[in-house]
Enzyme design. Structure first.
Site, PDB file in Angstrom:
ATOM      1  N   CYS A   1     -13.058  10.072  -6.822  1.00  0.00           N
ATOM      2  CA  CYS A   1     -13.033   9.278  -5.846  1.00  0.00           C
ATOM      3  C   CYS A   1     -12.687   7.866  -5.640  1.00  0.00           C
ATOM      4  O   CYS A   1     -12.991   7.034  -4.838  1.00  0.00           O
ATOM      5  CB  CYS A   1     -14.487   9.525  -4.872  1.00  0.00           C
ATOM      6  SG  CYS A   1     -15.719   8.792  -5.790  1.00  0.00           S
TER       7      CYS A   1
ATOM      8  N   ASP B   1     -15.770   1.993 -10.846  1.00  0.00           N
ATOM      9  CA  ASP B   1     -16.769   1.421 -11.922  1.00  0.00           C
ATOM     10  C   ASP B   1     -16.675   1.913 -13.247  1.00  0.00           C
ATOM     11  O   ASP B   1     -16.814   1.084 -14.206  1.00  0.00           O
ATOM     12  CB  ASP B   1     -18.283   1.837 -11.134  1.00  0.00           C
ATOM     13  CG  ASP B   1     -18.757   0.911 -10.116  1.00  0.00           C
ATOM     14  OD1 ASP B   1     -18.315  -0.452 -10.451  1.00  0.00           O
ATOM     15  OD2 ASP B   1     -19.367   1.072  -9.303  1.00  0.00           O
TER      16      ASP B   1
ATOM     17  N   HIS C   1     -14.362  -5.430  -2.554  1.00  0.00           N
ATOM     18  CA  HIS C   1     -14.293  -4.422  -1.544  1.00  0.00           C
ATOM     19  C   HIS C   1     -13.602  -4.959  -0.368  1.00  0.00           C
ATOM     20  O   HIS C   1     -13.052  -3.931   0.440  1.00  0.00           O
ATOM     21  CB  HIS C   1     -15.768  -4.614  -0.844  1.00  0.00           C
ATOM     22  CG  HIS C   1     -16.873  -3.945  -1.616  1.00  0.00           C
ATOM     23  ND1 HIS C   1     -17.646  -4.377  -2.537  1.00  0.00           N
ATOM     24  CD2 HIS C   1     -16.870  -2.557  -1.736  1.00  0.00           C
ATOM     25  CE1 HIS C   1     -18.413  -3.329  -2.974  1.00  0.00           C
ATOM     26  NE2 HIS C   1     -17.984  -2.312  -2.525  1.00  0.00           N
TER      27      HIS C   1
ATOM     28  N   GLU D   1     -19.895   7.067 -13.669  1.00  0.00           N
ATOM     29  CA  GLU D   1     -19.371   5.904 -13.374  1.00  0.00           C
ATOM     30  C   GLU D   1     -19.694   5.015 -14.646  1.00  0.00           C
ATOM     31  O   GLU D   1     -19.022   4.124 -14.748  1.00  0.00           O
ATOM     32  CB  GLU D   1     -20.027   4.998 -12.105  1.00  0.00           C
ATOM     33  CG  GLU D   1     -19.614   5.696 -10.819  1.00  0.00           C
ATOM     34  CD  GLU D   1     -20.632   5.004  -9.755  1.00  0.00           C
ATOM     35  OE1 GLU D   1     -20.072   4.391  -9.074  1.00  0.00           O
ATOM     36  OE2 GLU D   1     -22.010   5.486  -9.675  1.00  0.00           O
TER      37      GLU D   1
END
Length: 761
Positions: free
Chosen positions: A676, A629, A364, A605
């Site tokens: 995305c 993912d 992240h 995902e």
């Protein structure tokens, strides 16, 4: 055997230099195996020769001076085969070569095992006997196991300049180079600022003190404060514990009163380290001594030493300004494991670059760095970060390289890259108000991924057409409790108003995996395959319903809300979520809000969603592929694990074929498709995604101008031709290399990365 292996590994890890570590290995192995000789040969990375680095039993003066060629002798045979060689009489083997000056001519039996780290042979560990005999299976297994345990330590020592070579006296222009994983593109040139969590001895960096006297005084005050703390605790508990138990506190006080411990720390300070660094050096040394002891009671004293060290450190840190307070000039932030929350503590105008020893390009903090345009390198596992505070550094976010003590020549080369980046930025700026349209008129929607209010202006300034993913977990993570429905409504309203009338896709709470809430801990052995995303919120309807109601209320009068469901793995989850969303909409409508039923979509995902894409498409208004993912689950690679970071490839053929398969499976269903993940923000990935038939891409605001500039220079026919050429390829590297060749031929390579970077890699 296990305890012996552990003790040897602990001793080696605590060694203060590579040579000291090697001496420990040969001494301990020779004793443990009762062999007459134990030697270590390490590979010279330049010549590939095997250098005798340490020995017990052979001529000690030969260490560091004698070597074998890459194709010479039994040692090199072990290295070439990358497997053990066990001989009863080494002299009769065709590969035997006597290394003159070692005195090994009288030793007949030979056992050599390779030292391998990340598939690379670093050296060979050898034991020898004078008598003719074959080492038994148990001895061979012991040496193989020990070699595997020590490989990482030796690799780290070599990569960091033999552990202690990087000091404050290291000359400028040394050009030490370390390899990590490219986290966020760009180049940063500046001084490093090493950050560390409080009261953690293991990550305290070394620093040159401004005043030795002040550091000594601070240490003594911290020592006295810890004494007072322990006496206070002992007194408070004295009526509730026995005299034997109370004696444990006396042990602590005796350790603190031990003049030799304090004297060692003072000596380290006087030698040029600040008090926390000196404390770390001495305490870790004492811990290693106790951990090696045979007696269980004495071995437990290591825990006492560690605890006291942390207590002293805690008091020292109360008087030490935090790193954030000390930062007044732009710096490169360096840490063992940087997190998004850590990044939020720094004044962003002072952060030139980021380097994290742990983590990968999909951590992240890396995603956040890309959103803010901060050059970043992750997974730099061999970086001697504790030695780099205030050291000159270059971060190459294109190739994942880090240079410390850079020479003027390499600084000049990278400064040219920085200058070229600035030139490209001005070119991107001119495209801000133009649509993302190919040369032959194909229109592609470019949206942004957001999570903070600050993203709104930044995204609009760069020409975003809306929000493809708003991460609702961000406002959840910065609180110490769940935000109320009213608080959430206000947060979502700011995003919806900021982009209105453009659509804003808000994802329902996606926690679990690597995203934890401090007030809602999820502890699992395998969190990525556990309770996360939609699984959590459907199990907690009070969380889900409050969030959906807040979203719908926030859209009143704007009508630009889209809701997205994460981590969908089966149709039943969508059916249940849709029913709840309709219920929430009816409730909000009854309350008198001016709202319309929002479009609802799902994230693709996990592999099961790929193969049920057609069924899912028939249930929702849109589908968005979360490529981060999806890549993780298709490849079975934890994207935050630096050990397997080299296996995580956005351009893996399986990932590209899955993306193409989703388009094929949903044809005729009338569903809108987007991507995305980070692949959408990579210009090479954007070209392929567009060619597959996706008409919307969502990415960080920093990536958007570059992607637009590249797509506007190509035709759809060119993009589809590129896709046809790379889809049959079977290697990730081949896909990327082929794409770089194709964009070079198309004349757009310079828009993707500055031309100088290729020459430096």
């Amino acid at each position: 055997m296990l305890s012996l292996l552990r003790r040897i590994t602990q001793e080696v890890t605590a060694a203060q230099s590579l040579q000291a570590a090697l001496e420990i290995i040969v001494r301990r192995v020779r004793r443990a195996m009762r062999s007459e000789v134990c030697s270590i040969y390490l590979v010279d990375p330049n010549t590939q020769d095997y250098i005798l680095m340490a020995t017990r039993g052979l001529n000690a003066e030969a260490a560091g001076k004698l070597s074998l060629k890459a194709d010479e002798g039994l040692v090199s045979l072990v290295g070439r085969r990358a497997e053990p060689v066990n001989l009863e009489d080494a002299h009769v083997h065709p590969a035997f070569h006597y290394l003159s000056g070692t005195g090994e001519e009288r030793y007949k039996s030979f056992l050599g095992v390779p030292i391998i780290h990340h598939r690379q042979v670093l050296g060979v560990l050898v034991v020898q006997h004078e008598e003719r005999r074959r080492f038994d299976e148990g001895e061979e297994a012991f040496l193989i196991t020990l070699s595997a345990q020590l490989a990482g330590v030796i690799a780290h020592a070599e990569a960091t300049g033999a552990m202690m070579s990087l000091t404050s006296s290291t000359p400028a222009g040394s050009d030490f180079r370390y390899k990590g994983v490219a986290g966020s593109s760009g180049v940063a040139i500046g001084k490093a600022a090493v950050i560390f969590p409080p009261a953690d001895l293991d990550v305290i960096p070394d620093r040159t003190p401004q005043s030795v006297e002040a550091e000594v005084e601070d240490f003594y005050q911290a020592l006295e404060a810890v004494r007072a703390d322990i006496k206070k605790v002992s007194s408070r508990l004295s009526q509730h514990i026995s005299s034997d138990e109370k004696a444990l506190f006396d042990v602590y006080l005796k350790i603190l009163d031990d003049n030799s411990l304090a004297a060692e720390i003072i000596k380290k300070i006087e030698e040029g380290n600040w008090a926390p660094g000196a404390l770390r050096q001495v305490v870790k040394l004492h811990i290693s001594f106790f951990e090696q002891m045979e007696d269980p009671y004495l071995r437990e004293r290591a825990t006492d030493i560690r605890d006291l060290g942390r207590r002293i450190l805690s008091h020292l840190q109360e008087k030490t300004p935090s790193v954030t307070e000390e930062i007044t000039e732009p710096v490169i932030i360096v840490g063992e494991e940087l997190t998004a929350s850590m990044l939020g503590e720094f004044p962003l105008d002072k952060v030139k670059g980021l380097v994290s020893v742990m983590g990968s390009s999909s951590s992240h903090v890396a995603i956040l760095a890309r959103a803010m345009g901060i050059p970043t390198v992750m997974g730099a596992v061999d970086l001697p970060y504790s030695k780099l505070d205030k050291v000159d550094m270059i971060v190459d976010g294109y190739s994942g390289q880090i240079f410390t003590y850079p020479s003027d020549a390499i600084i000049d080369s990278y400064q040219q890259i920085v200058d070229e980046e600035r030139q490209l930025e001005s070119e991107y700026e001119q495209l801000k108000d133009l649509p993302c349209e190919t040369l032959d008129g194909q229109r592609i929607g470019l949206y942004v991924n957001t999570g903070l209010l600050a993203d709104v202006n930044r995204s609009l300034d760069r020409g975003a057409e809306g929000v493809g993913l708003y991460r609702t977990e961000v406002p959840f993570m910065i609180r110490d409790r769940f935000p109320t429905e009213a608080e959430q409504e206000q947060i979502y309203r700011q995003q919806l108003e900021g982009f209105a009338p453009a659509p804003v896709t808000i994802r329902t709470l996606d926690v679990g995996g690597d995203k934890a809430l401090p007030y809602f801990p999820i502890s699992e052995e395998n969190p990525f395959l556990g309770w996360r995303g939609i699984r959590v919120t459907l199990d907690h309807l009070e969380i889900f319903m409050a969030q959906i109601r807040a979203m719908i209320k926030a859209s009143a009068g704007l009508h630009n809300l889209k809701i997205m469901l994460p981590m969908i793995s089966n149709v039943a989850e969508v059916e249940e979520a849709l029913a709840l969303i309709r219920r929430a909409y009816a409730e909000v409508k009854e309350e008198g809000y001016d709202v319309v039923m929002p479009q609802v979509g799902v994230m693709i995902e996990v592999p099961s969603a790929v193969y049920q894409a057609k069924e899912l498409a028939g249930m929702v208004d849109f589908m968005s592929v979360g490529s981060n993912d999806l890549t993780q689950y298709l490849l079975a690679v934890d994207r935050n694990n630096s050990r397997v970071a080299n296996l995580y490839h956005n351009f893996h053929p399986a990932v590209l074929r899955a993306l193409a398969d989703i388009v094929e499976r949903t044809k005729g269903e009338g569903v809108k498709l987007s991507v995305c993940g980070e692949l959408a923000g990579d210009p090479l990935g954007a070209i392929l995604i567009m060619a597959m038939g996706y008409n919307t891409l969502s990415m960080s605001s920093t990536s958007l101008p570059k992607v637009k500039a590249v797509l506007r220079k190509l035709t759809m026919e060119q993009a589809q031709d590129m896709l046809r050429q790379v889809l049959p390829l079977v290697h990730s590297d081949a896909v990327r290399q082929t794409m770089m060749k194709l964009v070079r031929e198309a004349g757009v390579e310079r828009l993707i990365r500055p031309s100088k970077t290729a020459a430096l890699q």
